[in-house]
Design an enzyme around this catalytic site. Structure first.
Site, short mmCIF file in Angstrom:
data_model
loop_
_atom_site.label_atom_id
_atom_site.label_comp_id
_atom_site.label_asym_id
_atom_site.label_seq_id
_atom_site.Cartn_x
_atom_site.Cartn_y
_atom_site.Cartn_z
CB CYS A 32 -0.94 -0.03 1.18
SG CYS A 32 -1.73 1.51 1.65
CB CYS A 89 0.25 1.93 4.17
SG CYS A 89 -1.36 1.39 4.02
#
Length: 169
Positions: free
Chosen positions: A32, A35
């Site tokens: 991600c 993230c």
């Protein structure tokens, strides 16, 4: 310090050990991008609030049971807890919102719990009751509106929408 959660049992133990500290759970994935972008800010905030907050990271790919329990569908998702109860959840890589939320719940979490207790007319944790999530309180406050809401389908039938937004026949 940020702790990488290894299992549901590990998470449960960390929540128990946190006592009355704010708990921030970061649901993330290694693949991600957002993230990875917010991770340094989370590390910084974990150090800044080390005395009053516990920061945990849950890899959604390694801990599906925890991810399902908290109904996480996008990453990153941040869950804020106090005394074992969820007080807020938000998804997205918004470092300003993360910082403001941590500051809010570290400094105002007692006031927030008092406000929640007053809204629900239920005793708080100090009075032998259990804390509720802010979202459940907000949905409870709008319960009458939700219960009365209706949706007309093409055939003219009326279906009531329950308080969770699920259509019922």
């Amino acid at each position: 310090m940020v702790h990488l959660v290894q299992s549901k049992e590990d998470l449960d133990q960390r929540v128990l050990e946190a006592g009355d500290k704010l708990i921030v759970i970061d649901f993330f994935a290694n693949w991600c991008g957002p993230c990875k972008i917010i991770s340094p800010k989370l590390e910084e905030l974990a150090q800044q609030y080390a005395d009053s907050a516990v920061v945990l990271k849950v890899n959604v790919d390694d801990n599906e049971d925890i991810t399902i329990k908290y109904n996480v569908t996008s990453m990153p998702t941040f869950v804020f807890m106090k005394n074992g109860a969820v007080v807020d959840i938000f998804a997205g890589s918004n470092s300003d919102k993360l910082a403001k939320s941590m500051e809010k719940y570290v400094t105002n979490v007692c006031e927030c719990q008092l406000e929640c207790d007053q809204l629900t007319d239920e005793p708080g944790p100090s009075e032998g009751g259990s804390a509720q999530s802010i979202s459940s309180i907000e949905s409870g406050t709008a319960e009458a509106e939700d219960a009365a809401a209706a949706d007309t389908t093409n055939d003219g039938a009326i279906e009531a929408i329950d308080q969770e937004g699920v259509l019922e026949n």
